[in-house]
Write a protein that holds these residues in place. Sequence first.
Motif, mmCIF file in Angstrom:
data_model
loop_
_atom_site.group_PDB
_atom_site.id
_atom_site.type_symbol
_atom_site.label_atom_id
_atom_site.label_comp_id
_atom_site.label_asym_id
_atom_site.label_seq_id
_atom_site.Cartn_x
_atom_site.Cartn_y
_atom_site.Cartn_z
ATOM 1 N N MET C 122 0.719 -1.177 0.064
ATOM 2 C CA MET C 122 -0.026 0.063 0.041
ATOM 3 C C MET C 122 0.992 1.314 0.265
ATOM 4 O O MET C 122 0.287 2.166 -0.485
ATOM 5 N N GLY C 123 2.085 0.932 0.769
ATOM 6 C CA GLY C 123 3.048 2.145 0.635
ATOM 7 C C GLY C 123 3.418 2.525 -0.697
ATOM 8 O O GLY C 123 3.511 3.725 -1.287
ATOM 9 N N MET C 124 3.534 1.667 -1.677
ATOM 10 C CA MET C 124 4.037 1.753 -2.974
ATOM 11 C C MET C 124 2.741 2.171 -3.815
ATOM 12 O O MET C 124 2.980 2.872 -4.772
ATOM 13 N N LEU C 138 0.875 13.976 5.333
ATOM 14 C CA LEU C 138 0.734 13.382 6.617
ATOM 15 C C LEU C 138 -0.511 12.420 6.550
ATOM 16 O O LEU C 138 -0.389 11.385 7.343
ATOM 17 N N MET C 139 -1.569 12.758 5.954
ATOM 18 C CA MET C 139 -2.597 12.007 5.882
ATOM 19 C C MET C 139 -2.385 10.741 5.022
ATOM 20 O O MET C 139 -2.836 9.729 5.638
ATOM 21 N N ALA C 140 -1.770 10.850 3.929
ATOM 22 C CA ALA C 140 -1.660 9.865 3.097
ATOM 23 C C ALA C 140 -0.880 8.750 3.797
ATOM 24 O O ALA C 140 -1.106 7.456 4.021
ATOM 25 N N VAL C 141 0.453 9.284 4.131
ATOM 26 C CA VAL C 141 1.257 8.231 4.869
ATOM 27 C C VAL C 141 0.789 7.710 6.026
ATOM 28 O O VAL C 141 0.573 6.596 6.470
ATOM 29 N N GLY C 142 0.098 8.573 7.036
ATOM 30 C CA GLY C 142 -0.597 8.086 8.254
ATOM 31 C C GLY C 142 -1.686 6.911 7.977
ATOM 32 O O GLY C 142 -1.678 6.206 8.939
ATOM 33 N N SER C 143 -2.422 7.080 6.971
ATOM 34 C CA SER C 143 -3.599 5.927 6.820
ATOM 35 C C SER C 143 -3.066 4.669 6.345
ATOM 36 O O SER C 143 -3.343 3.891 6.953
ATOM 37 N N VAL C 144 -1.959 4.850 5.791
ATOM 38 C CA VAL C 144 -1.264 3.642 5.209
ATOM 39 C C VAL C 144 -0.509 2.873 6.613
ATOM 40 O O VAL C 144 -0.806 1.621 6.729
ATOM 41 N N ALA C 145 -0.086 3.789 7.288
ATOM 42 C CA ALA C 145 0.777 3.224 8.416
ATOM 43 C C ALA C 145 -0.258 2.695 9.457
ATOM 44 O O ALA C 145 -0.006 1.259 9.759
ATOM 45 N N ALA C 146 -1.418 3.328 9.701
ATOM 46 C CA ALA C 146 -2.358 2.608 10.472
ATOM 47 C C ALA C 146 -2.957 1.405 10.276
ATOM 48 O O ALA C 146 -3.051 0.193 10.862
ATOM 49 N N PRO C 380 8.104 5.448 17.328
ATOM 50 C CA PRO C 380 9.482 5.419 17.068
ATOM 51 C C PRO C 380 10.365 5.227 18.297
ATOM 52 O O PRO C 380 9.763 5.602 19.472
ATOM 53 N N PRO C 381 11.345 4.947 18.411
ATOM 54 C CA PRO C 381 12.219 4.865 17.039
ATOM 55 C C PRO C 381 12.016 3.543 16.528
ATOM 56 O O PRO C 381 12.195 3.395 15.436
ATOM 57 N N PHE C 382 11.753 2.283 17.354
ATOM 58 C CA PHE C 382 11.659 1.049 16.541
ATOM 59 C C PHE C 382 10.241 0.716 16.217
ATOM 60 O O PHE C 382 9.474 0.470 17.120
ATOM 61 N N GLY C 383 9.995 0.392 15.036
ATOM 62 C CA GLY C 383 8.593 0.095 14.670
ATOM 63 C C GLY C 383 8.482 -0.325 13.252
ATOM 64 O O GLY C 383 8.925 0.016 12.299
ATOM 65 N N TRP C 384 8.215 -1.630 13.108
ATOM 66 C CA TRP C 384 7.879 -2.418 11.842
ATOM 67 C C TRP C 384 7.496 -1.426 10.846
ATOM 68 O O TRP C 384 7.939 -1.484 9.691
ATOM 69 N N VAL C 385 6.309 -0.993 11.075
ATOM 70 C CA VAL C 385 5.407 -0.463 10.151
ATOM 71 C C VAL C 385 6.245 0.792 9.516
ATOM 72 O O VAL C 385 6.483 1.261 8.345
ATOM 73 N N SER C 391 11.039 2.384 3.744
ATOM 74 C CA SER C 391 11.689 1.730 2.615
ATOM 75 C C SER C 391 11.137 1.749 1.298
ATOM 76 O O SER C 391 11.843 1.774 0.050
ATOM 77 N N VAL C 392 9.839 2.292 1.209
ATOM 78 C CA VAL C 392 9.018 2.254 0.074
ATOM 79 C C VAL C 392 8.733 3.614 -0.755
ATOM 80 O O VAL C 392 8.221 3.850 -1.524
ATOM 81 N N LEU C 393 8.624 4.542 0.289
ATOM 82 C CA LEU C 393 7.999 5.892 0.387
ATOM 83 C C LEU C 393 9.096 6.703 -0.778
ATOM 84 O O LEU C 393 10.012 6.650 -0.734
ATOM 85 N N PRO C 394 8.227 7.816 -1.409
ATOM 86 C CA PRO C 394 9.036 8.630 -2.140
ATOM 87 C C PRO C 394 9.960 9.361 -1.246
ATOM 88 O O PRO C 394 9.898 9.558 -0.166
ATOM 89 N N LYS C 395 11.299 9.761 -1.931
ATOM 90 C CA LYS C 395 12.402 10.036 -1.031
ATOM 91 C C LYS C 395 12.113 11.482 -0.406
ATOM 92 O O LYS C 395 12.679 11.814 0.754
ATOM 93 N N GLU C 396 11.083 12.245 -0.950
ATOM 94 C CA GLU C 396 11.026 13.723 -0.203
ATOM 95 C C GLU C 396 10.085 13.425 1.036
ATOM 96 O O GLU C 396 10.297 14.395 1.808
ATOM 97 N N ILE C 397 9.833 12.380 1.293
ATOM 98 C CA ILE C 397 8.950 12.306 2.708
ATOM 99 C C ILE C 397 10.000 11.679 3.558
ATOM 100 O O ILE C 397 10.772 10.431 3.211
#
Lengths: 332, 176, 435
Positions: C122-124, C138-146, C380-385, C391-397
Amino acid sequence: AKPAPAPAPAPAPEEPEVTKWVFQPAFGPEDAGWGCGVVPWIEDVEAATKGTIEIELLPLGSICSDPEALPMTIKGVLDLTAGWATNYGGDLPEGHLAYGQSFTSQTWEEHWDILWGDKYRAGELVQEACHEKGIHWVGWCSQGWNSSYGNFEVHKWEDYQGKKMYAGGPQSVYLEAMGGNPVVMPPTEIYMSIKTGILDGTFWDVGGTDDMKYYEVVDNYFLPPWCGSQNQEIFINLDTWNALEQWQRDAISGIFQSNYAKASTMHDELVGEAIQTAKDNGCKVIEMSEAEQARTLERVKELVWPETRELSPRCDEGMDIYMQWMKDHGRL
Amino acid sequence: MKVWNKLGQAVDLANEWMGRLAWALILFLMCFGVYDVIRRYIFNAPTVWGYVVLKMGLVALAAIGGGYALKRGSFVRVDILYARWSRRGKAIADIATFAFVALFCVIGIWYGIDMAHFAITTGQVTANVEQFPMGPVKSLIPLGIFLVLLVVVKTFVSDIRVVFHRRENKSLISHK
Amino acid sequence: MDISLIAALMFLCMFALLAVGLPVAFCLGATGVIFALAFSPRSLPVLASGFFGTPYVEIILTLPMFVLMGNLIRYSGIAEAAYDMAYKLIGGLGGGLAMGTTVICTLFAAITGIIPPATMTMGMIAVPSMLKHGYDKLMAVGSVAAGGALADLIPPSGGMIFYALLAKESVGKLFMGGVMPGLLLATLYMVYIGIRCKLQPHLGPPIPPEEKVPWGERILSIYAIWPFLVLIFLVLGIIYMGVATPPEAACFGAAGACLINAIYRKLTRQVLKDALSTTVDLSVMGLWILIGAYFFVNIFSALGCRELVATAVTGIPGGKWAAIAMMLGIVLILGCVMDDWAIITLVTPLYTPIVVALGFSKLWFGIILIMTIQTAFLTPPFGWVLFCLKSVLPKEITMGDVYRSVIPFVLLQLVGLTLVIIFPQIGLWLPGTMK
Ligand code: NA
Ligand code: NA
């Protein structure tokens, strides 16, 4: 009112050296063998040895898993362990003699007679095997009936045919002999599996059906039990045992019989309560007729007992003793 | 140096092969699990030994897959700080912890051999009716830990090279 | 030496090794070895016996099988198809794509037992698409993370397998117990996204009218989720219906994933190779963590430290609820610096006797423990998600963006946790209804 002055402390006897033991059974505190088996044994041993031995009782998994409990006792990582031949039988086949046999002893008094009664003493064979392995058989209790339960009716042995039931070790030998299909799975999944229909029923010790809540998922309890006296054994590492002083060993051996009677009586009460709970929850207790019991015994003679004989030469010899007892008591 | 490189390749190769075995084992476990259910549900012929086969397979998987997974950098670590360090910094951290891992492996191997020896000499078998011998699968345990130790030693040697030969920074072990 | 000092040193030693980046499995195992050598050398054989006894359990089979299933399904393309459906169906709503992402993550969670497949896929797919449609990052990334973190609460679940194993609780019951709390969280996330985007439309604008598709096509797109339904049936359905036990169902799930990939013509040599190697990596790593953590606990017990934990927890003022709060609080703190499987393996043997002694149900505690652990994926700092996603998000994030994006969702997780503690029936109802 003023509290009475405390009596002057008695002059302390010289502090005896306290030996500390680690005891991890191959089962957890949720098993009746905990509160009615190992705990009373520890109390009796600590009392008999006058406080010179302190035993720390640890839940299963504290030091090792259940199949490793006996090997770890042999190695001396644990001083003591407890279990049934059904979970340590691969290491000590003679444990099956102590555990109990299908359609033989029906009470703990009878079982005592086969293993340690003056005329029979099959227990000597078990103790010899233990010493060869590096352990000493040091405690014992009967948990009473081990029976079967299901969502079908058993009036004759053929009724087991094609039924899928949880059955491990000697239970599965018995069920196969009756034409049923033993299934092995993690015990935590048995309840759900009966409920969902993966299993038609299960084997279990009657006293434990209460805790496992099997009465909620089966319709019927079957009697007579396939095993009239299921026994749990406590073993001690041989070096630990030999390191004791003679009076301590005598004291512990001295409570072997009285503790067996005490713990077995506690279990008998649990069996009675469990049957009552089952009835109160709408389960039917189905008992085979005498004629059908006799037919089942023939089947056991032919297909179940020989399996025990094959486990080891001592098991074979032990079964001779069992048979002698059966003949002497008019059961054969 | 050349000898080390050759030895390093041999370690990689051995673990790569163990990895392939582990792949096959996973496929086997999958098929066997499905087969066992079909036997029971459709043919009403469950086995009492099927679960023993599955459990032994899992022990074997843990043993033989260790070196492979470690070599591929798949052992998860808390890289709060670690990820920010340079290759050289990481090498120094790895060297500092080498003794701990090596000790863990050596103790594991020592008592693993002891356990396997015990299982073989006493003829230890499973407690079920079929009585499978425990010796073979228990022998895989010291072997598997030994393969992990090889990877650990190999990494240690390359870390030392990284620290002392600053120009060489070819990573010999990938970090996740 | 004083026992409480030994216990403290043991944890200190483990945390020190963690901090310098030693793999988690070794941190636990090596600490165990050192303390056994120093204080209880006769316990050392337990290390070898743990390598046998720990994986020698049928339930463990679920681990490699669910991992294989997730790793195969990643390549099948069914996630892309499902996202396309969400896009067509609710893309026109404010925050619709983020809500759709939550739905797909929920479906994904129901067919995988580990974090990476849903999170990375989903990150991809979803994050770049949402950014393209003007969503706040933040909305985009947060929804995938959760959504990704749901994988461990909605069955099948690696964490539940480890808990069930150590607590001697039924995996089947735990799985069923995770369904409602998982759906509750998913609903909370969607409600939050919806309300937030209603109030601040710039966070998640609706897709422009010209991109909207006619209703007929929208309805047809629902067809895309059939592989999810088949797999959910294979895994949960056959447990629920009484065909197979959880470990067996896991084998069916993996076999089903093979079949679905074959149907989508994605069961190539390369896919199989990738899936198998990743499966060996993850499941063996998990087993070594389990073995290491178990050994750590064994030595902890052999040294007599177990009593210490029980006394500390049951002795705190405020009664049994304070004890529960303290146990979960410790998990939350560990969750910042440790792996979820390691935490479960460490705390379960220490906690369950306390839970039983306090008169609570082990099943209920398992559910709230897993809900608490779930936050560990996001903190953070250690979290699998966090790792998988970064590792898959665009560089600017940046990692900082990822950390900030999860804050509202972590708070929602705590709201969900509180609800299940207050209303235990949310978790216990479904396991009670089976057949
Ligand atoms: Na899941
Ligand atoms: Na965390």
